[in-house]
Design an enzyme around this catalytic site. Sequence first.
Site, short mmCIF file in Angstrom:
data_model
loop_
_atom_site.label_atom_id
_atom_site.label_comp_id
_atom_site.label_asym_id
_atom_site.label_seq_id
_atom_site.Cartn_x
_atom_site.Cartn_y
_atom_site.Cartn_z
CE LYS A 1 -3.52 2.31 2.75
NZ LYS A 1 -4.51 2.14 3.83
CE LYS B 1 -5.99 1.77 -0.31
NZ LYS B 1 -6.41 1.77 1.05
#
Length: 322
Positions: free
Chosen positions: A192, A245
């Site tokens: 992330k 992400k």
Amino acid sequence: MIIRPRRLRQTPEIRRLVRETKLDVDDFIYPIFLVDGEDQKQPVESMPGVYRFSLDRLPEELDRVKEAGVLGVLYFSVPDHKDAYASEAYSDTGTLQKAIRLTREQYPELIVVADVCLCEYTDHGHCGIVHGHDIDNDETLVYLAKMAVSCAKAGVHIVAPSDMMDGRVYAIREALDENNFENVIIMSYSTKFASSFYGPFREAADSAPCFGDRRSYQMDPANQREAIYESVLDIEEGADIIMVKPIMTYLDVLAGVKEVSPIPVAAYNVSGEYAMIKAAAAQGWIDEEAVMMETLLSIKRAGADLIITYFALDAARCLKES
Ligand code: PBG
């Protein structure tokens, strides 16, 4: 002789026959925001079509999910009460836990995923326990594990830690197993990035940090090899599914992670990515449906086994009609 790849593009049927990547309704997970109180369906301004639901209004959204044939929902809860230790995150009577129970009881066919992170529950908006201006990594693990166990008690199928503390997958796995939740799946936000594409989410989740930023725990967008390292570590710690992400500007990272991963790889098509498409479409500058489907297709082509997207219901409808 001219070599003619165009031969295989002559008709829609031939193109279908040789198509390498196909989107499927089974690819999607749909994120839903929850709020305390009653009779709430609050629009998120920067994300047209996305709302924050109180528990009593949640079934209307879950009916739409069921109708679309989407397999799973990902819950984020935005509590009224926030404090230094994120106590609402692991309260067995929290709105998140109630929503999990309601969904399991009334929508037994839906897969229920809970985002496990403290930022929506802390008064400072950081993803961990803070002392001064420092995030205490190891103390945070204790609370993430408590949150995961309380979601498991409520009946969650999948916990999805999104905090980016070191060692959280192992800590959560251990706590789940100790409490006899060895079948609860961990989908780790393994890779992330500290991204500016989360802006609209932070409006929706009221979770912007009140000092500093998240760069001491979320990843530097410049780093591909570290992305692989973070993924491998989470697999070793016991993750069942890993994730990249954001995604639209990280398709290369997704492809790299997919190459090394023996387990499924999820992609999170985040709030800012959704907002950009919605905003341009609202101006009439792009064809929303076409851009949405092309975007989701590109994410799958790059290697995603599943896609978390605010477009899930619209895309499912498009697939049904096509
Ligand atoms: C919580 C969390 C965030 C998102 C998912 N889980 C926000 C953040 O890290 O600031 C972002 C999702 C989106 O932008 O759609 N840590």
